[in-house]
Design a protein around this motif. Structure first.
Motif, PDB file in Angstrom:
ATOM      1  N   ALA A  79       0.817  -1.209   0.000  1.00  0.00           N
ATOM      2  CA  ALA A  79       0.000   0.000   0.000  1.00  0.00           C
ATOM      3  C   ALA A  79       0.852   1.260   0.000  1.00  0.00           C
ATOM      4  O   ALA A  79       0.415   2.312  -0.461  1.00  0.00           O
ATOM      5  CB  ALA A  79      -0.921  -0.015   1.207  1.00  0.00           C
ATOM      6  N   LEU A  80       2.082   1.155   0.511  1.00  0.00           N
ATOM      7  CA  LEU A  80       2.967   2.322   0.520  1.00  0.00           C
ATOM      8  C   LEU A  80       3.350   2.751  -0.899  1.00  0.00           C
ATOM      9  O   LEU A  80       3.637   3.909  -1.142  1.00  0.00           O
ATOM     10  CB  LEU A  80       4.246   2.011   1.292  1.00  0.00           C
ATOM     11  CG  LEU A  80       4.181   2.106   2.804  1.00  0.00           C
ATOM     12  CD1 LEU A  80       5.519   1.703   3.391  1.00  0.00           C
ATOM     13  CD2 LEU A  80       3.832   3.511   3.236  1.00  0.00           C
ATOM     14  N   GLY A  81       3.370   1.774  -1.808  1.00  0.00           N
ATOM     15  CA  GLY A  81       3.664   2.088  -3.207  1.00  0.00           C
ATOM     16  C   GLY A  81       5.067   2.592  -3.441  1.00  0.00           C
ATOM     17  O   GLY A  81       5.278   3.497  -4.242  1.00  0.00           O
ATOM     18  N   LEU A  82       6.029   2.016  -2.736  1.00  0.00           N
ATOM     19  CA  LEU A  82       7.406   2.458  -2.935  1.00  0.00           C
ATOM     20  C   LEU A  82       7.957   1.874  -4.227  1.00  0.00           C
ATOM     21  O   LEU A  82       7.691   0.717  -4.546  1.00  0.00           O
ATOM     22  CB  LEU A  82       8.268   2.007  -1.759  1.00  0.00           C
ATOM     23  CG  LEU A  82       7.940   2.638  -0.419  1.00  0.00           C
ATOM     24  CD1 LEU A  82       8.806   2.045   0.670  1.00  0.00           C
ATOM     25  CD2 LEU A  82       8.139   4.127  -0.477  1.00  0.00           C
ATOM     26  N   PRO A  83       8.699   2.641  -4.973  1.00  0.00           N
ATOM     27  CA  PRO A  83       9.244   2.122  -6.228  1.00  0.00           C
ATOM     28  C   PRO A  83      10.477   1.256  -5.984  1.00  0.00           C
ATOM     29  O   PRO A  83      11.108   1.338  -4.931  1.00  0.00           O
ATOM     30  CB  PRO A  83       9.619   3.397  -6.983  1.00  0.00           C
ATOM     31  CG  PRO A  83       9.941   4.384  -5.918  1.00  0.00           C
ATOM     32  CD  PRO A  83       9.081   4.038  -4.738  1.00  0.00           C
ATOM     33  N   ASN A  84      10.798   0.431  -6.972  1.00  0.00           N
ATOM     34  CA  ASN A  84      12.048  -0.328  -6.906  1.00  0.00           C
ATOM     35  C   ASN A  84      13.206   0.645  -7.108  1.00  0.00           C
ATOM     36  O   ASN A  84      13.179   1.459  -8.016  1.00  0.00           O
ATOM     37  CB  ASN A  84      12.046  -1.397  -7.988  1.00  0.00           C
ATOM     38  CG  ASN A  84      13.274  -2.271  -7.915  1.00  0.00           C
ATOM     39  OD1 ASN A  84      14.353  -1.843  -8.291  1.00  0.00           O
ATOM     40  ND2 ASN A  84      13.134  -3.464  -7.425  1.00  0.00           N
ATOM     41  N   PRO A  85      14.216   0.598  -6.240  1.00  0.00           N
ATOM     42  CA  PRO A  85      15.270   1.615  -6.322  1.00  0.00           C
ATOM     43  C   PRO A  85      16.309   1.373  -7.423  1.00  0.00           C
ATOM     44  O   PRO A  85      17.184   2.208  -7.615  1.00  0.00           O
ATOM     45  CB  PRO A  85      15.926   1.532  -4.945  1.00  0.00           C
ATOM     46  CG  PRO A  85      15.708   0.128  -4.516  1.00  0.00           C
ATOM     47  CD  PRO A  85      14.415  -0.315  -5.106  1.00  0.00           C
ATOM     48  N   GLY A  86      16.208   0.257  -8.148  1.00  0.00           N
ATOM     49  CA  GLY A  86      17.246  -0.047  -9.128  1.00  0.00           C
ATOM     50  C   GLY A  86      18.412  -0.740  -8.453  1.00  0.00           C
ATOM     51  O   GLY A  86      18.460  -0.834  -7.226  1.00  0.00           O
ATOM     52  N   THR A  87      19.341  -1.263  -9.242  1.00  0.00           N
ATOM     53  CA  THR A  87      20.426  -2.017  -8.639  1.00  0.00           C
ATOM     54  C   THR A  87      21.537  -1.086  -8.161  1.00  0.00           C
ATOM     55  O   THR A  87      21.642   0.059  -8.585  1.00  0.00           O
ATOM     56  CB  THR A  87      21.024  -3.005  -9.645  1.00  0.00           C
ATOM     57  OG1 THR A  87      21.537  -2.256 -10.743  1.00  0.00           O
ATOM     58  CG2 THR A  87      19.991  -3.985 -10.151  1.00  0.00           C
ATOM     59  N   VAL A  88      22.345  -1.613  -7.261  1.00  0.00           N
ATOM     60  CA  VAL A  88      23.481  -0.848  -6.746  1.00  0.00           C
ATOM     61  C   VAL A  88      24.472  -0.554  -7.873  1.00  0.00           C
ATOM     62  O   VAL A  88      25.060   0.522  -7.939  1.00  0.00           O
ATOM     63  CB  VAL A  88      24.151  -1.632  -5.597  1.00  0.00           C
ATOM     64  CG1 VAL A  88      25.456  -0.994  -5.186  1.00  0.00           C
ATOM     65  CG2 VAL A  88      23.222  -1.726  -4.414  1.00  0.00           C
ATOM     66  N   GLU A  89      24.607  -1.521  -8.779  1.00  0.00           N
ATOM     67  CA  GLU A  89      25.519  -1.338  -9.907  1.00  0.00           C
ATOM     68  C   GLU A  89      25.100  -0.138 -10.756  1.00  0.00           C
ATOM     69  O   GLU A  89      25.938   0.583 -11.283  1.00  0.00           O
ATOM     70  CB  GLU A  89      25.499  -2.623 -10.746  1.00  0.00           C
ATOM     71  CG  GLU A  89      26.619  -2.738 -11.720  1.00  0.00           C
ATOM     72  CD  GLU A  89      26.459  -3.956 -12.607  1.00  0.00           C
ATOM     73  OE1 GLU A  89      25.549  -4.769 -12.365  1.00  0.00           O
ATOM     74  OE2 GLU A  89      27.252  -4.066 -13.547  1.00  0.00           O
ATOM     75  N   ASN A  90      23.788   0.082 -10.887  1.00  0.00           N
ATOM     76  CA  ASN A  90      23.289   1.175 -11.718  1.00  0.00           C
ATOM     77  C   ASN A  90      23.010   2.447 -10.930  1.00  0.00           C
ATOM     78  O   ASN A  90      22.321   3.330 -11.425  1.00  0.00           O
ATOM     79  CB  ASN A  90      22.001   0.743 -12.424  1.00  0.00           C
ATOM     80  CG  ASN A  90      22.286  -0.233 -13.524  1.00  0.00           C
ATOM     81  OD1 ASN A  90      23.416  -0.334 -13.985  1.00  0.00           O
ATOM     82  ND2 ASN A  90      21.275  -0.963 -13.947  1.00  0.00           N
ATOM     83  N   LEU A  91      23.538   2.526  -9.717  1.00  0.00           N
ATOM     84  CA  LEU A  91      23.280   3.683  -8.865  1.00  0.00           C
ATOM     85  C   LEU A  91      23.705   4.976  -9.558  1.00  0.00           C
ATOM     86  O   LEU A  91      23.005   5.980  -9.510  1.00  0.00           O
ATOM     87  CB  LEU A  91      24.045   3.503  -7.551  1.00  0.00           C
ATOM     88  CG  LEU A  91      23.682   4.410  -6.396  1.00  0.00           C
ATOM     89  CD1 LEU A  91      22.324   4.034  -5.854  1.00  0.00           C
ATOM     90  CD2 LEU A  91      24.704   4.300  -5.281  1.00  0.00           C
ATOM     91  N   GLN A  92      24.862   4.933 -10.201  1.00  0.00           N
ATOM     92  CA  GLN A  92      25.378   6.141 -10.846  1.00  0.00           C
ATOM     93  C   GLN A  92      25.329   6.036 -12.354  1.00  0.00           C
ATOM     94  O   GLN A  92      26.115   6.657 -13.064  1.00  0.00           O
ATOM     95  CB  GLN A  92      26.818   6.389 -10.374  1.00  0.00           C
ATOM     96  CG  GLN A  92      26.877   6.713  -8.907  1.00  0.00           C
ATOM     97  CD  GLN A  92      28.202   6.402  -8.294  1.00  0.00           C
ATOM     98  OE1 GLN A  92      29.075   5.827  -8.929  1.00  0.00           O
ATOM     99  NE2 GLN A  92      28.370   6.767  -7.044  1.00  0.00           N
ATOM    100  N   LYS A  93      24.397   5.249 -12.872  1.00  0.00           N
ATOM    101  CA  LYS A  93      24.335   4.992 -14.316  1.00  0.00           C
ATOM    102  C   LYS A  93      24.145   6.278 -15.111  1.00  0.00           C
ATOM    103  O   LYS A  93      24.813   6.499 -16.116  1.00  0.00           O
ATOM    104  CB  LYS A  93      23.188   4.019 -14.582  1.00  0.00           C
ATOM    105  CG  LYS A  93      23.125   3.546 -16.014  1.00  0.00           C
ATOM    106  CD  LYS A  93      21.917   2.668 -16.236  1.00  0.00           C
ATOM    107  CE  LYS A  93      20.681   3.509 -16.370  1.00  0.00           C
ATOM    108  NZ  LYS A  93      19.458   2.696 -16.497  1.00  0.00           N
ATOM    109  N   GLU A  94      23.228   7.136 -14.662  1.00  0.00           N
ATOM    110  CA  GLU A  94      22.916   8.354 -15.402  1.00  0.00           C
ATOM    111  C   GLU A  94      24.140   9.255 -15.505  1.00  0.00           C
ATOM    112  O   GLU A  94      24.406   9.838 -16.554  1.00  0.00           O
ATOM    113  CB  GLU A  94      21.771   9.109 -14.722  1.00  0.00           C
ATOM    114  CG  GLU A  94      20.412   8.471 -14.903  1.00  0.00           C
ATOM    115  CD  GLU A  94      20.151   7.333 -13.948  1.00  0.00           C
ATOM    116  OE1 GLU A  94      20.983   7.136 -13.028  1.00  0.00           O
ATOM    117  OE2 GLU A  94      19.152   6.631 -14.103  1.00  0.00           O
ATOM    118  N   VAL A  95      24.892   9.340 -14.391  1.00  0.00           N
ATOM    119  CA  VAL A  95      26.086  10.177 -14.391  1.00  0.00           C
ATOM    120  C   VAL A  95      27.135   9.585 -15.334  1.00  0.00           C
ATOM    121  O   VAL A  95      27.781  10.292 -16.105  1.00  0.00           O
ATOM    122  CB  VAL A  95      26.638  10.306 -12.962  1.00  0.00           C
ATOM    123  CG1 VAL A  95      27.972  11.015 -12.949  1.00  0.00           C
ATOM    124  CG2 VAL A  95      25.644  11.030 -12.084  1.00  0.00           C
TER     125      VAL A  95
END
Lengths: 354, 51
Positions: free
Chosen positions: A47-63
């Motif tokens: 019910a909290l509807g928290l999203p999946n945070p993605g993997t640790v490996e992809n933590l800085q993927k965007e950067v």
């Protein structure tokens, strides 16, 4: 769910219950408050509807995709890519690299096969060094990966086994690097990333390094803050020995992304800090990346696509403090044995296709 | 603790597996890709950079 466990928590009826399983039913009734609580907990969590945070490996993927550190090269290179099938994807690549300041000229051959269940990838260079990657998607949330590097000389071998599990609002990852079945030596890494609110995720990564005569454990703590509708992402990674890495990525518009990265090392032996800022422009037929860092390096990379199957890359870097420069020029030619219809795309009218 | 002989055998098995992977990985991908591709490509196109 809750109703089902309520039924289980009722005392077992002597008429309905077969006499062969009295032990099981008492076990059930003993655990039913627990099962009840856990099902209530999981429904509360859903019910909290928290999203999946993605993997640790992809933590800085965007950067990492905005900065050009992973893309820059020097000298001349040519990549001939040949797509042989679209679904499943099968392609082979011939890469030639010349006149680099840091590496001898190389030729390498790569092959890639991928479908919805997994991926097979391999690369071999002219000296016979093989690197490979294997990925198996068991289900949407379970992925196993194997990575290996096999050199011609003994001792240049690396193998990494990895498993990713993505839950509703958390990600678990386990990794083993060069395990030895004889003495248990190797590097073992486990990581856990959990969404705490809709925007904030916290995690921990623990590394256990074991050699035959000694063992070492080190942990690092992770945090990821995502802006509303994913416009910006800030991450931090802290190792208690005194290493901090903080990044910030912002999508300024559809075509422009900017990223900053700060690495601080404040160990007793070594004190150092590097800051990097960069921007990426995605234009219709080209991608341009520019970057500036606090060690005095200014670099830029332009990937220009002249035709759908022909791309030209220019890279340059000037190190102002060391008075050094690097220039790279590359071409990438994609050819395919398939017709556009077989590739599943119909070229727009009026545009020539190659 | 395993005996010296078992250790020796394990080391040899790992070495053999490594050699198989080293020489067999790329041919294995090409074989899988060649047989599962749709449409099936010709072998010369697969290997030669120019064809």
């Amino acid at each position: 769910m809750a109703a089902a466990s309520h039924e289980k928590s009722l005392p077992p009826g002597p008429y309905t219950e077969p006499p062969a399983q009295p032990k099981k039913s008492t076990l059930f009734s003993a655990f039913s408050p627990l099962a009840n609580a856990s099902s209530r907990f999981s429904s509360w969590r859903t019910a909290l509807g928290l999203p999946n945070p993605g993997t640790v490996e992809n933590l800085q993927k965007e950067v990492k995709t905005t900065h050009l550190t992973n893309f820059i090269f020097d000298g001349a290179r040519a990549d001939l890519m040949k797509g042989l099938s679209m679904d499943p994807a099968f392609q082979v690549t011939h890469s030639f690299q010349l006149a680099s300041q840091s590496a001898p000229p190389t030729y390498s051959f790569g092959a890639l096969f991928a479908n919805s269940k997994g991926l097979l990838q391999g690369n071999v260079d002219h000296e016979g060094n093989v690197s490979g990657r294997f990925q198996q998607n068991w289900s949407g949330s379970n992925i196993s990966k194997v990575q290996a590097q096999l050199g011609m000389q003994p001792g240049h071998t690396m193998i990494q086994l990895e498993h990713d599990y993505s839950g509703l609002d958390y990600t678990l990852n386990g990794k083993v690097i060069n395990p030895s079945p004889l003495d248990g030596s190797g590097i073992y890494v486990g990581s856990y990333l959990q969404s705490v609110t809709k925007k904030l995720a916290l995690g921990i990564e623990t590394l256990y390094q074991r050699a035959p005569d000694q063992a070492e454990v080190s942990s690092s703590y992770l945090a990821k803050l995502t802006g509303s509708d994913g416009k910006w992402i800030a991450t931090a990674q802290f190792q208690p020995i005194g290493v901090l890495q903080a990044t910030y990525w912002h999508k300024l518009s559809e075509k422009v992304e900017a990223a900053a990265d700060l690495q601080v090392i404040a160990a007793p032996m070594r004190r150092d800090a590097i800051a990097t800022i960069g921007a990426k422009y995605d234009l219709r037929m080209s991608t341009f990346r520019a970057q500036l860092d606090s060690t005095g390096k200014v670099s830029a990379l332009l990937e220009q696509r002249f035709a759908p199957s022909f791309a030209f890359t220019v890279a340059g870097e000037i190190d102002h403090f060391k008075n050094a420069a690097k220039v790279g020029v590359g071409v990438m030619i994609e050819s395919t044995s398939l017709t556009p219809e077989e590739m599943g795309m119909v070229p727009p009218p009026g545009q020539p296709h190659f | 603790m395993p005996s010296e002989e078992t250790k020796e055998r394990v080391v040899r098995a790992i070495d053999f597996g490594r050699t198989v992977l080293h020489y067999g990985w790329i041919p294995f991908i090409i074989y899988v890709g060649y047989t599962r591709s749709n449409p099936q490509p010709s072998l010369i196109k697969l290997i030669s950079p120019l064809a």
